[in-house]
Write a protein that holds these residues in place. Structure first.
Motif, PDB file in Angstrom:
ATOM      1  N   ARG A   1       3.524  -2.836  -7.685  1.00 39.78           N
ATOM      2  CA  ARG A   1       3.002  -2.108  -8.860  1.00 39.78           C
ATOM      3  C   ARG A   1       1.499  -1.863  -8.712  1.00 39.78           C
ATOM      4  NH1 ARG A   1       2.999   1.839 -11.689  1.00 39.78           N
ATOM      5  NH2 ARG A   1       2.228   1.626 -13.796  1.00 39.78           N
ATOM      6  N   GLY A   2       0.769  -2.861  -8.245  1.00 39.21           N
ATOM      7  CA  GLY A   2      -0.666  -2.694  -8.024  1.00 39.21           C
ATOM      8  C   GLY A   2      -0.960  -1.618  -6.994  1.00 39.21           C
ATOM      9  N   ALA A   3      -0.173  -1.589  -5.930  1.00 39.16           N
ATOM     10  CA  ALA A   3      -0.347  -0.578  -4.896  1.00 39.16           C
ATOM     11  C   ALA A   3      -0.051   0.821  -5.436  1.00 39.16           C
ATOM     12  CB  ALA A   3       0.547  -0.889  -3.700  1.00 39.16           C
ATOM     13  N   GLN A   4       0.968   0.930  -6.273  1.00 36.88           N
ATOM     14  CA  GLN A   4       1.301   2.228  -6.863  1.00 36.88           C
ATOM     15  C   GLN A   4       0.171   2.733  -7.768  1.00 36.88           C
ATOM     16  OE1 GLN A   4       4.982   1.130  -8.733  1.00 36.88           O
ATOM     17  NE2 GLN A   4       6.219   1.780  -6.985  1.00 36.88           N
ATOM     18  N   ILE A   5      -0.429   1.835  -8.518  1.00 33.77           N
ATOM     19  CA  ILE A   5      -1.538   2.223  -9.396  1.00 33.77           C
ATOM     20  C   ILE A   5      -2.729   2.695  -8.559  1.00 33.77           C
ATOM     21  CG2 ILE A   5      -3.273   1.327 -11.006  1.00 33.77           C
ATOM     22  CD1 ILE A   5      -0.989  -0.478 -12.125  1.00 33.77           C
ATOM     23  N   LEU A   6      -3.050   1.952  -7.502  1.00 36.59           N
ATOM     24  CA  LEU A   6      -4.157   2.372  -6.634  1.00 36.59           C
ATOM     25  C   LEU A   6      -3.853   3.711  -5.972  1.00 36.59           C
ATOM     26  CD1 LEU A   6      -5.227  -0.957  -4.915  1.00 36.59           C
ATOM     27  CD2 LEU A   6      -6.488   0.353  -6.630  1.00 36.59           C
ATOM     28  N   HIS A   7      -2.609   3.912  -5.579  1.00 35.36           N
ATOM     29  CA  HIS A   7      -2.222   5.188  -4.963  1.00 35.36           C
ATOM     30  C   HIS A   7      -2.465   6.346  -5.924  1.00 35.36           C
ATOM     31  CE1 HIS A   7       0.745   8.336  -3.843  1.00 35.36           C
ATOM     32  NE2 HIS A   7       0.275   8.061  -2.641  1.00 35.36           N
TER      33      HIS A   7
ATOM     34  N   LYS B   1      -8.543   0.552  -0.015  1.00 34.36           N
ATOM     35  CA  LYS B   1      -7.975  -0.417  -0.954  1.00 34.36           C
ATOM     36  C   LYS B   1      -6.475  -0.184  -1.143  1.00 34.36           C
ATOM     37  CE  LYS B   1     -12.083  -1.549  -3.579  1.00 34.36           C
ATOM     38  NZ  LYS B   1     -12.697  -1.662  -4.902  1.00 34.36           N
ATOM     39  N   THR B   2      -6.082   1.075  -1.176  1.00 35.77           N
ATOM     40  CA  THR B   2      -4.667   1.400  -1.304  1.00 35.77           C
ATOM     41  C   THR B   2      -3.910   0.949  -0.062  1.00 35.77           C
ATOM     42  OG1 THR B   2      -5.248   3.326  -2.643  1.00 35.77           O
ATOM     43  CG2 THR B   2      -3.025   3.260  -1.760  1.00 35.77           C
ATOM     44  N   GLU B   3      -4.464   1.213   1.100  1.00 38.17           N
ATOM     45  CA  GLU B   3      -3.814   0.803   2.341  1.00 38.17           C
ATOM     46  C   GLU B   3      -3.673  -0.715   2.409  1.00 38.17           C
ATOM     47  OE1 GLU B   3      -6.205   2.621   5.355  1.00 38.17           O
ATOM     48  OE2 GLU B   3      -5.153   4.540   5.174  1.00 38.17           O
ATOM     49  N   ASP B   4      -4.701  -1.444   1.985  1.00 34.84           N
ATOM     50  CA  ASP B   4      -4.633  -2.910   1.956  1.00 34.84           C
ATOM     51  C   ASP B   4      -3.543  -3.383   0.997  1.00 34.84           C
ATOM     52  OD1 ASP B   4      -6.695  -3.092   3.780  1.00 34.84           O
ATOM     53  OD2 ASP B   4      -8.226  -3.552   2.275  1.00 34.84           O
ATOM     54  N   ALA B   5      -3.430  -2.720  -0.139  1.00 38.30           N
ATOM     55  CA  ALA B   5      -2.432  -3.108  -1.134  1.00 38.30           C
ATOM     56  C   ALA B   5      -1.019  -2.901  -0.587  1.00 38.30           C
ATOM     57  CB  ALA B   5      -2.630  -2.314  -2.419  1.00 38.30           C
ATOM     58  N   PHE B   6      -0.773  -1.771   0.066  1.00 39.99           N
ATOM     59  CA  PHE B   6       0.557  -1.530   0.625  1.00 39.99           C
ATOM     60  C   PHE B   6       0.837  -2.470   1.805  1.00 39.99           C
ATOM     61  CE2 PHE B   6       0.501   2.542  -1.715  1.00 39.99           C
ATOM     62  CZ  PHE B   6       1.753   2.455  -2.288  1.00 39.99           C
ATOM     63  N   ALA B   7      -0.203  -2.860   2.534  1.00 42.21           N
ATOM     64  CA  ALA B   7      -0.023  -3.847   3.605  1.00 42.21           C
ATOM     65  C   ALA B   7       0.403  -5.190   3.016  1.00 42.21           C
ATOM     66  CB  ALA B   7      -1.308  -3.990   4.406  1.00 42.21           C
ATOM     67  N   LEU B   8      -0.170  -5.556   1.875  1.00 43.82           N
ATOM     68  CA  LEU B   8       0.239  -6.785   1.201  1.00 43.82           C
ATOM     69  C   LEU B   8       1.703  -6.709   0.785  1.00 43.82           C
ATOM     70  CD1 LEU B   8      -0.389  -9.541  -0.088  1.00 43.82           C
ATOM     71  CD2 LEU B   8      -1.159  -8.296  -2.130  1.00 43.82           C
ATOM     72  N   VAL B   9       2.101  -5.573   0.247  1.00 44.00           N
ATOM     73  CA  VAL B   9       3.500  -5.388  -0.142  1.00 44.00           C
ATOM     74  C   VAL B   9       4.408  -5.594   1.064  1.00 44.00           C
ATOM     75  CG1 VAL B   9       5.214  -3.728  -0.984  1.00 44.00           C
ATOM     76  CG2 VAL B   9       2.956  -3.842  -2.053  1.00 44.00           C
ATOM     77  N   ASP B  10       4.042  -5.025   2.206  1.00 40.06           N
ATOM     78  CA  ASP B  10       4.860  -5.168   3.403  1.00 40.06           C
ATOM     79  C   ASP B  10       4.952  -6.629   3.853  1.00 40.06           C
ATOM     80  OD1 ASP B  10       5.346  -2.458   3.503  1.00 40.06           O
ATOM     81  OD2 ASP B  10       3.729  -2.054   4.922  1.00 40.06           O
ATOM     82  N   ARG B  11       3.849  -7.355   3.733  1.00 41.47           N
ATOM     83  CA  ARG B  11       3.863  -8.775   4.125  1.00 41.47           C
ATOM     84  C   ARG B  11       4.738  -9.610   3.205  1.00 41.47           C
ATOM     85  NH1 ARG B  11      -1.688  -7.807   4.737  1.00 41.47           N
ATOM     86  NH2 ARG B  11      -2.164  -8.966   2.836  1.00 41.47           N
ATOM     87  N   LEU B  12       4.830  -9.208   1.949  1.00 46.79           N
ATOM     88  CA  LEU B  12       5.589  -9.982   0.970  1.00 46.79           C
ATOM     89  C   LEU B  12       7.090  -9.709   1.022  1.00 46.79           C
ATOM     90  CD1 LEU B  12       3.197  -9.772  -2.088  1.00 46.79           C
ATOM     91  CD2 LEU B  12       3.655 -11.759  -0.650  1.00 46.79           C
ATOM     92  N   ARG B  13       7.483  -8.668   1.672  1.00 44.28           N
ATOM     93  CA  ARG B  13       8.926  -8.335   1.764  1.00 44.28           C
ATOM     94  C   ARG B  13       9.658  -9.267   2.682  1.00 44.28           C
ATOM     95  NH1 ARG B  13       9.054  -1.827   2.083  1.00 44.28           N
ATOM     96  NH2 ARG B  13       8.052  -1.484   0.116  1.00 44.28           N
TER      97      ARG B  13
END
Length: 50
Positions: free
Chosen positions: A23-29, A38-50
């Motif tokens: 959700r945070g990554a979507q908001i930054l996007h 910042k958006t790229e970092d957020a989506f990288a975090l999402v990928d790590r959490l999957r």
């Protein structure tokens, strides 16, 4: 704030961390665009959490 909470929950092994990060990554996007660092970092975090 959502990304910070996601990182904290990640360290607590809480499975909701991925949802918060997504959700945070979507908001930054929406606000900053897909190529913003910042958006790229957020989506990288999402990928790590999957």
């Amino acid at each position: 704030m959502l990304l910070f909470q996601a990182r904290v929950l990640r360290h607590l092994d809480d499975p909701t961390a991925a949802d918060l990060a997504r959700r945070g990554a979507q908001i930054l996007h929406t606000r900053l665009g897909r190529t913003h660092p910042k958006t790229e970092d957020a989506f990288a975090l999402v990928d790590r959490l999957r």
